[in-house]
Design a protein around this motif. Sequence first.
Motif, PDB file in Angstrom:
ATOM      1  N   ILE A 122       0.838  -1.196   0.000  1.00  0.00           N
ATOM      2  CA  ILE A 122       0.000   0.000   0.000  1.00  0.00           C
ATOM      3  C   ILE A 122       0.878   1.254   0.000  1.00  0.00           C
ATOM      4  O   ILE A 122       1.844   1.349   0.758  1.00  0.00           O
ATOM      5  CB  ILE A 122      -0.927   0.002   1.224  1.00  0.00           C
ATOM      6  N   LYS A 123       0.520   2.237  -0.836  1.00  0.00           N
ATOM      7  CA  LYS A 123       1.312   3.467  -0.919  1.00  0.00           C
ATOM      8  C   LYS A 123       1.108   4.369   0.297  1.00  0.00           C
ATOM      9  O   LYS A 123       1.910   5.265   0.547  1.00  0.00           O
ATOM     10  CB  LYS A 123       0.969   4.218  -2.207  1.00  0.00           C
ATOM     11  N   ARG A 124       0.028   4.171   1.002  1.00  0.00           N
ATOM     12  CA  ARG A 124      -0.253   4.863   2.265  1.00  0.00           C
ATOM     13  C   ARG A 124      -0.490   6.361   2.112  1.00  0.00           C
ATOM     14  O   ARG A 124       0.287   7.196   2.561  1.00  0.00           O
ATOM     15  CB  ARG A 124       0.856   4.595   3.294  1.00  0.00           C
ATOM     16  N   ASN A 125      -1.591   6.677   1.509  1.00  0.00           N
ATOM     17  CA  ASN A 125      -2.128   8.032   1.531  1.00  0.00           C
ATOM     18  C   ASN A 125      -3.268   7.989   2.538  1.00  0.00           C
ATOM     19  O   ASN A 125      -4.372   7.519   2.236  1.00  0.00           O
ATOM     20  CB  ASN A 125      -2.634   8.434   0.144  1.00  0.00           C
ATOM     21  N   LYS A 126      -3.004   8.441   3.736  1.00  0.00           N
ATOM     22  CA  LYS A 126      -3.943   8.198   4.832  1.00  0.00           C
ATOM     23  C   LYS A 126      -5.335   8.754   4.552  1.00  0.00           C
ATOM     24  O   LYS A 126      -6.343   8.104   4.871  1.00  0.00           O
ATOM     25  CB  LYS A 126      -3.403   8.784   6.141  1.00  0.00           C
ATOM     26  N   GLU A 127      -5.412   9.926   3.958  1.00  0.00           N
ATOM     27  CA  GLU A 127      -6.719  10.547   3.727  1.00  0.00           C
ATOM     28  C   GLU A 127      -7.596   9.668   2.836  1.00  0.00           C
ATOM     29  O   GLU A 127      -8.754   9.396   3.158  1.00  0.00           O
ATOM     30  CB  GLU A 127      -6.531  11.927   3.092  1.00  0.00           C
ATOM     31  N   SER A 128      -7.046   9.220   1.710  1.00  0.00           N
ATOM     32  CA  SER A 128      -7.836   8.374   0.808  1.00  0.00           C
ATOM     33  C   SER A 128      -8.003   6.968   1.368  1.00  0.00           C
ATOM     34  O   SER A 128      -9.045   6.336   1.181  1.00  0.00           O
ATOM     35  CB  SER A 128      -7.177   8.325  -0.572  1.00  0.00           C
ATOM     36  N   ASP A 129      -7.001   6.473   2.088  1.00  0.00           N
ATOM     37  CA  ASP A 129      -7.090   5.130   2.673  1.00  0.00           C
ATOM     38  C   ASP A 129      -8.182   5.073   3.739  1.00  0.00           C
ATOM     39  O   ASP A 129      -8.902   4.076   3.860  1.00  0.00           O
ATOM     40  CB  ASP A 129      -5.747   4.714   3.277  1.00  0.00           C
ATOM     41  N   LEU A 130      -8.326   6.144   4.507  1.00  0.00           N
ATOM     42  CA  LEU A 130      -9.388   6.194   5.515  1.00  0.00           C
ATOM     43  C   LEU A 130     -10.767   6.102   4.872  1.00  0.00           C
ATOM     44  O   LEU A 130     -11.667   5.444   5.403  1.00  0.00           O
ATOM     45  CB  LEU A 130      -9.280   7.487   6.333  1.00  0.00           C
ATOM     46  N   LYS A 131     -10.931   6.745   3.737  1.00  0.00           N
ATOM     47  CA  LYS A 131     -12.225   6.696   3.045  1.00  0.00           C
ATOM     48  C   LYS A 131     -12.548   5.274   2.607  1.00  0.00           C
ATOM     49  O   LYS A 131     -13.703   4.837   2.671  1.00  0.00           O
ATOM     50  CB  LYS A 131     -12.206   7.628   1.839  1.00  0.00           C
ATOM     51  N   ILE A 132     -11.528   4.546   2.166  1.00  0.00           N
ATOM     52  CA  ILE A 132     -11.725   3.156   1.750  1.00  0.00           C
ATOM     53  C   ILE A 132     -12.154   2.302   2.935  1.00  0.00           C
ATOM     54  O   ILE A 132     -13.080   1.488   2.838  1.00  0.00           O
ATOM     55  CB  ILE A 132     -10.430   2.611   1.117  1.00  0.00           C
ATOM     56  N   VAL A 133     -11.508   2.507   4.065  1.00  0.00           N
ATOM     57  CA  VAL A 133     -11.841   1.734   5.269  1.00  0.00           C
ATOM     58  C   VAL A 133     -13.221   2.120   5.785  1.00  0.00           C
ATOM     59  O   VAL A 133     -13.999   1.269   6.216  1.00  0.00           O
ATOM     60  CB  VAL A 133     -10.758   1.938   6.351  1.00  0.00           C
ATOM     61  N   GLN A 134     -13.534   3.409   5.746  1.00  0.00           N
ATOM     62  CA  GLN A 134     -14.863   3.864   6.170  1.00  0.00           C
ATOM     63  C   GLN A 134     -15.957   3.198   5.351  1.00  0.00           C
ATOM     64  O   GLN A 134     -16.991   2.787   5.891  1.00  0.00           O
ATOM     65  CB  GLN A 134     -14.952   5.391   6.048  1.00  0.00           C
TER      66      GLN A 134
END
Length: 255
Positions: free
Chosen positions: A236-248
């Motif tokens: 994972i490239k780890r862009n927290k903002e977009s990754d959080l949306k995926i998890v949400q």
Amino acid sequence: MKDLSKVEKINKVIEEYLNANSSLTIVPVKELMPAFIKAGIFVKDIKKGLPIRLILRELDASNQLDLIPRVHAERHGEHTYWYFVPASATVPETPYKQEKKKLENDAIAIRLNSDETYVISLCDEVLSLKANRQKRFDFLLGDLHKNGKTQTMLPVDAYYEELQLVIEYKEIQNYRPLAVVDKDEDEEENENTKTLSREEQRRIYDERRAKVLPENEISMIVISYSDFEYDDKNKIKRNKESDLKIVQKALKDFR
């Protein structure tokens, strides 16, 4: 601490550094000294991070350490070692080694820096709960051992007791094509007998989790590396903002 003007600048530099180095899960404070100097907070480095350590000691003595949220103090008797830990990472439960180690030889560092740890930390943040990681249940068992009597309790990646929810993170190896491996002829009475490959055994246990957990009134959600933007090594490239949306989105029914 009388002059708090430096604290705001220090926090800004810490956040910028951690955002730019999102794969890190813990950083010795001395590593940020060049960034602190560049920002004009300190004129020069002394004794590998002494200027920032002096400020942290002063805040610690006046019970104001929470003014720097990302700081982690590891205390050993009279000695304190200082680190910065990003919000997406869990505070280490085991001592962090001061000496630099090769990641491939450090099982703890590998675990802390893994995509699984990163994703479960995001789940913790979305759910506002702390997962029981590597939880085992007495009803979720592996195959019989060679003695024909005992079985190992299979772990799950994350368990949220309050929600009766298990989250499993799947890496690339969970999707590799199955293979069959020959056993040595002297280990088998029938040379045509085959044994399961690691991939097939993993697949069987994944299917067992998916079947047994709901039977015991525990929901299971699978989050895959492929749900995120990943590199050529399937990390994972780890862009927290977009990754959080995926998890949400994945956890929308449990928020």
